[in-house]
Design a protein around this motif. Sequence first.
Motif, PDB file in Angstrom:
ATOM      1  N   GLN A  71       0.847  -1.208   0.000  1.00  0.00           N
ATOM      2  CA  GLN A  71       0.000   0.000   0.000  1.00  0.00           C
ATOM      3  C   GLN A  71       0.879   1.254   0.000  1.00  0.00           C
ATOM      4  O   GLN A  71       0.632   2.203  -0.768  1.00  0.00           O
ATOM      5  N   ASN A 120      -2.359  -8.418  -3.085  1.00  0.00           N
ATOM      6  CA  ASN A 120      -1.963  -7.161  -2.438  1.00  0.00           C
ATOM      7  C   ASN A 120      -1.690  -6.060  -3.477  1.00  0.00           C
ATOM      8  O   ASN A 120      -2.163  -4.922  -3.336  1.00  0.00           O
ATOM      9  N   THR A 124      -4.361  -2.768  -4.410  1.00  0.00           N
ATOM     10  CA  THR A 124      -3.914  -1.407  -4.101  1.00  0.00           C
ATOM     11  C   THR A 124      -3.684  -0.575  -5.364  1.00  0.00           C
ATOM     12  O   THR A 124      -3.925   0.636  -5.366  1.00  0.00           O
TER      13      THR A 124
END
Length: 248
Positions: A71, A120, A124
């Motif tokens: 992130q 992930n 993001t």
Amino acid sequence: MNLTGRVAIVTGGSRGIGNAVARKLASLGADIVINYTSNAEVAKTAEEEIESLGVRCRSVKCDVSKFEEVQKMMDEVVEEFGKIDILVNNAGITRDGLLMRMKEEDFDAVVDINLKGVFNCTKTAAKYMMKKKYGKVVNMSSVVGIIGNAGQANYCASKAGVIGFTKATARELASRNININAVAPGFIETDMTAVLKDEVRDEMLKSIPKKSFGKPEDIANVVAFLVSDLSSYVTGQVINVDGGMVMQ
Ligand code: NAP
């Protein structure tokens, strides 16, 4: 093909296939972000080589299996480059072993990096792509995610998972002008395959109709097509790049 003005993130772009992909996209004009975990020196050299192609490049230390780190990387990329057009989920590892000898941590490590890492990074980055109504995502699977391979239950499961993830997210995000595809390499000459014994390599060669191993550039060429506007109508597909090893 022209990627001038595009911003591309290539995970694991400091070495092997990822590095060939990063260099190829840079040669077509894209600004590049690569990430790495272990070797800052190798990543710095890769960054300088890519910049010498006349584009901007930044290398970031980021473990793709850690959501917070990913992130932070995506936020920083958007702060510095203004957007994310292209994401190549290439980072991956092997921890081979027969099922009866495979440790739980070897299964978890492979799935965490190869599959959860793809989740992930895609989650993001897609947030920013959706805002711009433009995105190209390419996920690195493997032919063994399709046909299986003894001694790689963890790796095959992760790469098969990547294919399912690619198809589900391609369906979800097609209406936002985000194309998501997977590439399934066969046997490509990199650090990952350099550790294999000669007997294993000889056996593999017998199953490849083209009778040679692939080079990272063979994968990079197909990724370039998939992140270019030449493939606007292609999404949710898995393209094998394997010298004919697996034909479906
Ligand atoms: P490689 O030479 O071993 O390079 C792997 C790259 O992934 C390195 O840049 C490494 O960074 C990075 N990486 C590993 N763990 C990471 C993590 N937790 N977070 C971020 N980056 C991480 O591998 P390769 O052969 O180029 O393979 C690239 C991809 O293609 C992988 O997904 C692999 O499974 C797939 N693939 C390869 C083959 C083949 O024959 N080579 C075949 C099918 C599929 P560091 O330098 O920091 O470790």
